[in-house]
Structure formats: C-alpha cells, structure tokens
Scaffold this active site. Structure first.
Site, PDB file in Angstrom:
ATOM      1  N   ASP A  17       0.812  -1.216   0.000  1.00 14.58           N
ATOM      2  CA  ASP A  17       0.000   0.000   0.000  1.00 14.58           C
ATOM      3  C   ASP A  17       0.847   1.269   0.000  1.00 14.58           C
ATOM      4  O   ASP A  17       0.444   2.294  -0.558  1.00 14.58           O
ATOM      5  CB  ASP A  17      -0.942  -0.001   1.205  1.00 14.58           C
ATOM      6  CG  ASP A  17      -2.138  -0.917   0.996  1.00 14.58           C
ATOM      7  OD1 ASP A  17      -2.330  -1.389  -0.139  1.00 14.58           O
ATOM      8  OD2 ASP A  17      -2.872  -1.168   1.963  1.00 14.58           O
ATOM      9  N   GLY A  18       2.030   1.212   0.609  1.00 10.18           N
ATOM     10  CA  GLY A  18       2.918   2.371   0.584  1.00 10.18           C
ATOM     11  C   GLY A  18       3.341   2.727  -0.831  1.00 10.18           C
ATOM     12  O   GLY A  18       3.412   3.909  -1.196  1.00 10.18           O
ATOM     13  N   ALA A  42     -10.547   6.410   1.060  1.00 10.18           N
ATOM     14  CA  ALA A  42      -9.411   5.545   0.731  1.00 10.18           C
ATOM     15  C   ALA A  42      -8.563   5.240   1.953  1.00 10.18           C
ATOM     16  O   ALA A  42      -7.998   4.155   2.084  1.00 10.18           O
ATOM     17  CB  ALA A  42      -8.548   6.194  -0.354  1.00 10.18           C
ATOM     18  N   THR A  90      -9.472   2.546   5.773  1.00 11.10           N
ATOM     19  CA  THR A  90      -9.073   1.180   6.145  1.00 11.10           C
ATOM     20  C   THR A  90      -7.660   1.126   6.708  1.00 11.10           C
ATOM     21  O   THR A  90      -7.162   0.032   6.994  1.00 11.10           O
ATOM     22  CB  THR A  90      -9.150   0.251   4.921  1.00 11.10           C
ATOM     23  OG1 THR A  90      -8.291   0.766   3.891  1.00 11.10           O
ATOM     24  CG2 THR A  90     -10.570   0.161   4.390  1.00 11.10           C
ATOM     25  N   ALA A  91      -7.018   2.273   6.865  1.00 13.09           N
ATOM     26  CA  ALA A  91      -5.633   2.302   7.344  1.00 13.09           C
ATOM     27  C   ALA A  91      -5.594   2.685   8.828  1.00 13.09           C
ATOM     28  O   ALA A  91      -6.189   2.022   9.664  1.00 13.09           O
ATOM     29  CB  ALA A  91      -4.817   3.259   6.469  1.00 13.09           C
TER      30      ALA A  91
END
Length: 257
Positions: free
Chosen positions: A46-47, A154, A157-158
C-alpha cells in the site's frame, strides 16, 4: 513475443520481490516512459500505491496495483498472465486527497496533500488538548487525547480503522473524524463529516503539550493549528479487479474475525 495492447509503465517498491516481478512483467508486456503510458502499474504494498497516487495525481493516468508487499489493501492479486485483459476489465474509482495547512510558532505554514489521512498526535507523555472547529463553528471545545485524524474513504481502512474509525465506501461523500485514545469526552467516538467541510484543529497549551501533524508521510512538528479540507482540484484514478472490488474488500474487512 510481447503483448503491446496497452502501453504500460511499471513502478516498484524496490524490494527484491517487487523488482523480480517488474522484470518478468516488462519482458512480457514491455515498458514505456510514464508520459507515454496508458496505465501505471504499481508493484509493492500500500505504501507503493500511495506514492504512485501522489506521483501521478492529475495526470489522467489510471493506476493498477499488484501486491508484492506486506500490506495490500489497495492492491490487486499478483498474477503475470492476462494483465492487459485484467486492466481493461477493472473497476475504476476516483481518489480525491485532502490538503493540510499546518501552522507553527516560528515558520511559514506548511501545505501538504494526504491521500489516506491527516493525523495529529502527541509528541510527549502529556495528552494533547485540541479544539475542533467545523466550517467556522466550534464543535468540540476541548478534546483530550493521544491524537485525532481526518481520514478519506481511501484512508478509512488504514490508521483510521486501527483507531476504531468507520470504513467508508470510496464513493461516499464523507470524511471520518476519528480520535486516538480519547480521554475526554471519554465516550466521544468521532464523527462522519460531509466531504466539503473545512476542519480546523487548534492546539491548546502547545508549550506543555506539543503535537505533531502528519499528512500521510509528511510530518510537521510542534504545530499550533491545522486546517484540513478536500483538495478542490486534485484527483487520481485507481483500478480494482472486478472480482475483488473496493466494496468486496470493505465487506470482507468488516466481517473479518
């Protein structure tokens, strides 16, 4: 023989695994300069996707990610075969970032974009004291906490999810305002905000209770106030496999046990 039905530009996280994947994909599908590409393909976690979304913001080039990292919520499954077909069948989602303006005592304001979230967190053992204002109206006179964040769909979920914040559909016209370890008001669990609002967070007792602000990975130390709103003229498109759409991902995450 290379499949050249789509002009692809590959970017990777630089790990051994992602570089190996990039080599195999380039051999099969070719590789063009970013400005000549139809699609940007991001290889990593994801990064890597977040960096690609920042790098190709407002270029009109959709980004398709394949997971070669440890966390891949924003990525699709890594499969070498039939990549152009998968891309052409993928579901398109528009990402709109936040813009943070962070002020300090002794430096000009710092402006930065955030695709996931803008977060404030205490710098020392002392809890932060934060006043929260929405569109010019004070909504919370004093939040005593370890931190607080404004998250996009977006980014929901983090870090937001780790702090017990809500998961938002990508198309939801909302932002999540989520506290981190709130002490007072103890039962305040955050709020859902219309995406068009401006959120201002003023830090109280800044000398005694220093606080840092972060827009994704851009950190500003010892802030006095932070303003957050949706960036009015910025967007980028992300592609998801139809059999693993964003809707399916958030349902899976919410029923995970």
């Amino acid at each position: 023989m290379k499949d050249t039905s789509l002009a692809l530009h590959f970017v990777s996280s630089g790990t051994k695994e992602s570089l190996s994947a990039q080599k195999d994909l380039v051999e099969r599908y070719g590789h063009v300069a970013a400005e000549d590409a139809d699609i940007i393909v991001a290889l990593g976690g994801d990064g890597t996707m977040l960096q690609a979304l920042r790098d190709f913001m407002n270029t009109g080039k959709p980004i398709y990610g394949m997971n070669r990292g440890s966390v891949g919520f924003l990525m699709n499954e890594f499969v070498i075969e039939n990549l152009p077909e998968r891309i052409l069948a993928a579901q398109m989602e528009t990402i709109r970032p936040l813009v943070m303006v962070a002020e300090t005592e002794d430096a000009p304001p710092v402006e930065a974009l955030a695709i996931n979230e803008v977060s404030l967190f205490r710098q020392s053992y002392q809890a932060a004291r934060i006043r929260i204002t929405i569109d010019g109206k004070v909504r919370l006179q004093e939040l005593v906490c370890d931190g607080v964040m404004v998250a996009t769909p977006a980014g929901s979920t983090a870090y937001n999810l780790s702090a017990q914040g809500p998961i938002l559909p990508l198309e939801a016209p909302l932002l999540a305002l989520t506290p981190v370890s709130p002490f007072r008001p103890r039962r305040w669990g955050g709020a859902l905000l219309p995406k068009h609002v401006t959120v201002r967070m003023d830090l109280l007792e800044t000398e005694k209770r220093p606080v840092n602000a972060v827009a994704d990975n851009n950190e500003v130390k010892s802030v006095t106030s932070v303003t957050v709103r949706e960036a009015p003229n910025s967007q980028v498109t992300i592609l998801f496999d139809k059999n693993h759409s964003w809707d399916e991902r958030i349902l899976t995450e919410q029923f995970r046990h």
